[in-house]
Design an enzyme around this catalytic site. Structure first.
Site, PDB file in Angstrom:
ATOM      1  N   PHE A  49       0.806  -1.218   0.000  1.00  0.00           N
ATOM      2  CA  PHE A  49       0.000   0.000   0.000  1.00  0.00           C
ATOM      3  C   PHE A  49       0.844   1.276   0.000  1.00  0.00           C
ATOM      4  O   PHE A  49       0.372   2.336  -0.381  1.00  0.00           O
ATOM      5  CB  PHE A  49      -0.985   0.028   1.179  1.00  0.00           C
ATOM      6  N   GLY A  52       1.275   3.652  -3.252  1.00  0.00           N
ATOM      7  CA  GLY A  52       0.298   4.631  -3.679  1.00  0.00           C
ATOM      8  C   GLY A  52      -0.269   5.492  -2.574  1.00  0.00           C
ATOM      9  O   GLY A  52      -1.092   6.370  -2.825  1.00  0.00           O
ATOM     10  N   HIS A  53       0.143   5.280  -1.328  1.00  0.00           N
ATOM     11  CA  HIS A  53      -0.473   5.999  -0.186  1.00  0.00           C
ATOM     12  C   HIS A  53       0.600   6.580   0.719  1.00  0.00           C
ATOM     13  O   HIS A  53       0.894   6.004   1.736  1.00  0.00           O
ATOM     14  CB  HIS A  53      -1.354   5.040   0.613  1.00  0.00           C
ATOM     15  N   PHE A  54       1.118   7.511   0.608  1.00  0.00           N
ATOM     16  CA  PHE A  54       1.386   8.514  -0.409  1.00  0.00           C
ATOM     17  C   PHE A  54       2.857   8.375  -0.757  1.00  0.00           C
ATOM     18  O   PHE A  54       3.678   8.405   0.153  1.00  0.00           O
ATOM     19  CB  PHE A  54       1.110   9.910   0.142  1.00  0.00           C
ATOM     20  N   VAL A  59       2.325   6.654   4.328  1.00  0.00           N
ATOM     21  CA  VAL A  59       1.516   6.595   5.534  1.00  0.00           C
ATOM     22  C   VAL A  59       0.629   5.357   5.449  1.00  0.00           C
ATOM     23  O   VAL A  59       0.019   5.106   4.404  1.00  0.00           O
ATOM     24  CB  VAL A  59       0.640   7.866   5.665  1.00  0.00           C
TER      25      VAL A  59
END
Length: 169
Positions: A49, A52-54, A59
């Site tokens: 994850f 893409g986050h961020f 995070v």
């Protein structure tokens, strides 16, 4: 009264149906059936994850922190009733209440997951969960789960945690 016990990743994988990349509990630090569980999630940069986050400041998504708390609570529920889940036995979310996010969780953090059984009644289980990093609360929520199939019901205390930290003892 049962003594608290620990679980390694192999024991966790026998207890939870989740697998990579969605198994979010690495170790159980202490568990007392019918009362509480304290578990650990090592948050690493190579989690899928984080791409893409961020990307500019990775995070951990809040929903995954709540999912990690729910998985810890699932271990507590199954251990409380003495059930090893199989393909026919799963708990599903039925409610998430009072969710709060206080601080971002970043790669390198150790997420301590604390879930306390508040009550179990007619197959619905309610837990108070707190996630901490370095002894500081980063998230909390009350989660309710219900079994997909008939799971023995526990005789659980109908009390709320007194410390507000998810710690039952």
């Amino acid at each position: 009264m049962a003594e608290p016990f620990k679980m390694d990743i192999e024991a966790i994988m026998r207890q939870l149906p989740h697998r990579y990349p969605f198994l979010l509990v690495d170790r159980v630090l202490a568990c007392e059936p019918g009362k509480y569980v304290h578990a650990l999630k090592n948050v690493t940069f190579n989690e899928p994850f984080f791409q893409g986050h961020f990307p500019h400041r990775p995070v951990m998504p809040g929903v995954l922190i709540i999912e990690a708390l729910a998985q810890a609570a699932g271990i507590l529920a199954f251990k409380t009733v003495g059930v090893v889940p199989d393909k026919e036995t799963r708990f599903y979310f039925v409610a998430i209440d009072k969710a709060r996010f206080r601080k971002p969780v970043e790669p390198g953090d150790q997420l301590i997951l604390k879930a306390t059984l508040m009550r179990a009644f007619k197959g619905i289980w309610k837990f108070h969960g707190v996630a901490e990093v370095d002894g500081k609360e980063v998230a909390s929520a009350e989660v309710m789960v219900a079994p997909e199939t008939k799971v023995p019901q526990a005789q659980a205390p109908a009390t709320k945690p007194t410390s507000g930290t998810g710690d039952a003892g």
